[in-house]
Design an enzyme around this catalytic site. Sequence first.
Site, short mmCIF file in Angstrom:
data_model
loop_
_atom_site.label_atom_id
_atom_site.label_comp_id
_atom_site.label_asym_id
_atom_site.label_seq_id
_atom_site.Cartn_x
_atom_site.Cartn_y
_atom_site.Cartn_z
N CYS A 1 -33.50 84.93 -69.58
CA CYS A 1 -34.45 85.86 -68.99
C CYS A 1 -34.12 86.14 -67.53
CB CYS A 1 -35.88 85.30 -69.10
SG CYS A 1 -36.12 83.78 -68.17
N CYS A 2 -33.12 85.49 -67.01
CA CYS A 2 -32.59 85.74 -65.66
C CYS A 2 -33.46 85.15 -64.57
CB CYS A 2 -32.39 87.23 -65.40
SG CYS A 2 -31.49 88.08 -66.71
N GLY A 3 -34.40 84.31 -64.90
CA GLY A 3 -35.25 83.73 -63.88
C GLY A 3 -34.57 82.56 -63.19
#
Length: 269
Positions: free
Chosen positions: A104-106
């Site tokens: 999710c690229c967090g």
Amino acid sequence: MNKNTKMVDIVRYQNGLCSHEADEIAEEFPLTLMVNGEEFATMVCSPTNLEHLVYGFLASEGVIRTAQDVKQLSIDSEKGFAYTELHKPLNVSEKTDKRWIGSCCGKSRSFYFQSDAKTAKTVMSQTAVSSSDCLSLMNAFQEHADLFHKTGGVHQVGLATAVGLECTFADIGRHNALDKLYGYILNKHISTKNKIIIFSGRISSEVLLKVSKMGIGLLLSKSAPTHLALQLAHDLNITAVGFVRGNRMNVYTHHDRIYGQLHDKKDSL
């Protein structure tokens, strides 16, 4: 079907009817990166171009500067491990707790700003392209988005010049796609002086910083930017272009790199 996808059985509902079908789904693959015998990070990614991913990730995090900094790299794709040996020991600041980087690229901002402080750089490239070239490049980029068209579940990044598209990489994580491109640039010893990055996703601050680390001054995206990303683009001398779709686009920063008009309308460039 390829390593990036799996087939699953589904029931599709459409126009009031249902049918049993097979659907192609994007694969999600955890890759644990070992550096000099220590567990460094686990990345959730698409299971292709893993060598480029490792090189690009290490360069983006400031662990390496060139491909020659890596003494040896081996990847066990069955077990999901990448073993990297560097020519130098890891610095104390690089030895942090194990990091899990999700698709999710967090990330923790304190983590990635720590490395960005020493690797982000002002881009000196003066490469300029026409507005019509930007639209043509995005069209070519979309035509090469095979994995997205099959699954709808990946991000894509491309490297281009004004002449045309040179290569593309896809991944379930937008930062992974950019790291794969960065690793490709390092491994192939590609000059980024006249290059353009084409991107499928939102222009976030993280995306903008990764572009700056590659030394590329022109970023085209079919999506929107964030305000922090535009502030960074101003500071780092990067032309950020968003909503490149059909016959329109928005040039947000450093407009001098885009020349020519699409039409005579007032809202054209």
